[in-house]
Structures are given as structure tokens and as C-alpha cells.
Design an enzyme around this catalytic site. Structure first.
Site: not given
Length: 267
Positions: A142, A116, A16
Site C-alpha cells: 500500500t 513488516d 504477515d
């Protein structure tokens, strides 16, 4: 959809790739048995990344599998695939919304949903069995993603907000006299020092934002929704966010493994 040949073993490498961190996992028979977290470096070439993966496996005494599944929101994802294929002969599968049969994406542009977020949809399915009609995944990275998921692998949409660390970095960059601090919850909301005041605003303020957005999402749904938090900042706000029901550190990576199994069954 490209066909992925059935694995000769039940071993799988799941990667990932986020904008800040990359999480790798080794799954055996669909269960994660080993994980690694490293910093995402967009400048690394395919051979650099192959060497990095080989080093992680060597340090852990593990054998490289022959299959890998990748979720990437950063351009370096293609370099991972090239390095694994060229150096280790791995068959790789990169996640995208156009390669997933049996999935409903209720967006204006279904192909634009992040890989994701698709992984989160698969990882969150187990929480639908507890009486909830929907699951809201709060993924602290983020950016902070709120992914709204319905029964039958239905992605309804969500919210994208600035991540806590990004907010902190922007504040420190614009206010030169403010000290850089650790994103930790202070003992009380009213800070009696600059550090405590900053921690209160960044941690408690962020937790209130998450709770408020979860309340707004639930108000727009026609059934009960479980809220699941994952990602690096999730444990910082654990016990502070009142609207989060579950904390699941491996939700995205486990979802990546379950997504790959779904593709194999559908091939």
C-alpha cells in the site's frame, strides 16, 4: 521480553498482515512449504479470522500447528492473535521492535518501526553474504518502503513513498473522465491512447522513481548495497527497474519465520 516456550514440533504458522493483503505461510523446519494470500479485512472479529484460517488449512489438507508468529501493520492483528489462541490453543508471538534482542535500530524512535520492516531485515540477511555491505529492501505494498539494512541486523532507516495502486486510485478519483486501467507496462513510453499513456506514467514513472531513490540511497552509504524487491507490484516492474538486483516474492514471510527462530534461540 515475554518468553515463548519452545515448540513441540517444527511446524509454524506465519502471518504477515498488511493494509491491503494478508499473507499466511506454513513453515516446516524453518522452510515455507505452503502459502496463502487473502484480502485484509479490518472488520473481521477473532472468531471470523479463526474460521478463515481453519478453512485455508482444510482446503490444503494441512494440520494447524501449535505456534504462530504475526507481523501486522493493521489493527486486525490483535484479533488474529485472539482467535488463534482462543479457538486452537495456539501460542502466538507478535513482532515489535521492543521484543528483538541482538537487533540495532538506528531511528529516533526505535519502537516506531513497522513489524513488516523488521521482518524484511531478517529476510534480507542472505543477500549480505554475496559481497554487499548493505541491503536495500524495496517492499511494494500500500506504501512502498525502502528499508536500509546493514550487517549485524542493523536497521539504518529508509524511505516511505506512496504505493503505485494508491497513486493510481487517487488519480482516477480526482479525474472522473480517466478510465481505470490495469497496472501493466505498455510496449513503449510514448502512449498513443489514454490507456497506454496512463500505464506509461504509472508504471514507467514509478520505476524511474524507484531507480532514482535507490541511486540516492547508495550515494549516502559507505559500501556496496544490494537492492531486493518484494511485494505485489514488484513483478510488474521486474526488468524495468535498472537498480534492483533481486526479486524475492517471499522475503517478508520468510523473514518472519527466521525472526521467530531468532527469538526462540534468544529466549
Amino acid at each position: 521480553m515475554p518468553r515463548v516456550s519452545a515448540p513441540q514440533t517444527a511446524s509454524l504458522l506465519a502471518i504477515d498482515i498488511g493494509n491491503t493483503s494478508t499473507v499466511l505461510g506454513l513453515a516446516q523446519d524453518g522452510v515455507l512449504r505452503q502459502t496463502w494470500r487473502i484480502r485484509t479485512n479490518r472488520d473481521l472479529l477473532p472468531d471470523d479470522l479463526a474460521l478463515q484460517v481453519q478453512g485455508l488449512f482444510a482446503l490444503s489438507g494441512e494440520t494447524l500447528p501449535q505456534h504462530a508468529v504475526l507481523s501486522s501493520v493493521a489493527p486486525v492483528g490483535e484479533n488474529y492473535a485472539q482467535g488463534l489462541q482462543r479457538r486452537f490453543g495456539m501460542q502466538t508471538f507478535s513482532v515489535s521492535g521492543t521484543q528483538l534482542p541482538g537487533v540495532q535500530i538506528d531511528l529516533e524512535q526505535p519502537g516506531a518501526v513497522g513489524a513488516d520492516r523488521l521482518c524484511n531485515m531478517f529476510g534480507a540477511e542472505r543477500y549480505l553474504s554475496s559481497g554487499a555491505d548493505y541491503v536495500v529492501v524495496v517492499d511494494f505494498g500500500t506504501s512502498t518502503n525502502f528499508d536500509v539494512i546493514g550487517r549485524g541486523r542493523r536497521f539504518l532507516g529508509g524511505i516511505l513513498a506512496t504505493g503505485a495502486q494508491v497513486s493510481a486510485d487517487a488519480l482516477f478519483a480526482r479525474a472522473a473522465k480517466l478510465p481505470r486501467i490495469a497496472l501493466e507496462a505498455p510496449e513503449r513510453a510514448i502512449g498513443r491512447s489514454t490507456v497506454a499513456a496512463l500505464q506509461s506514467g504509472l508504471v514507467f514513472g514509478y520505476a524511474e522513481m524507484v531507480d532514482g531513490l535507490l541511486r540516492r540511497i547508495r550515494a549516502e552509504l559507505d559500501g556496496p548495497a544490494a537492492a531486493v524487491a518484494t511485494g505485489g507490484f514488484a513483478r510488474t516492474v521486474e526488468g524495468i527497474c535498472r537498480e534492483v538486483d533481486h526479486y524475492d516474492d517471499q522475503l517478508t514471510l520468510r523473514g518472519l519465520v527466521e525472526l521467530w527462530a531468532h527469538v526462540q534461540r534468544s529466549a
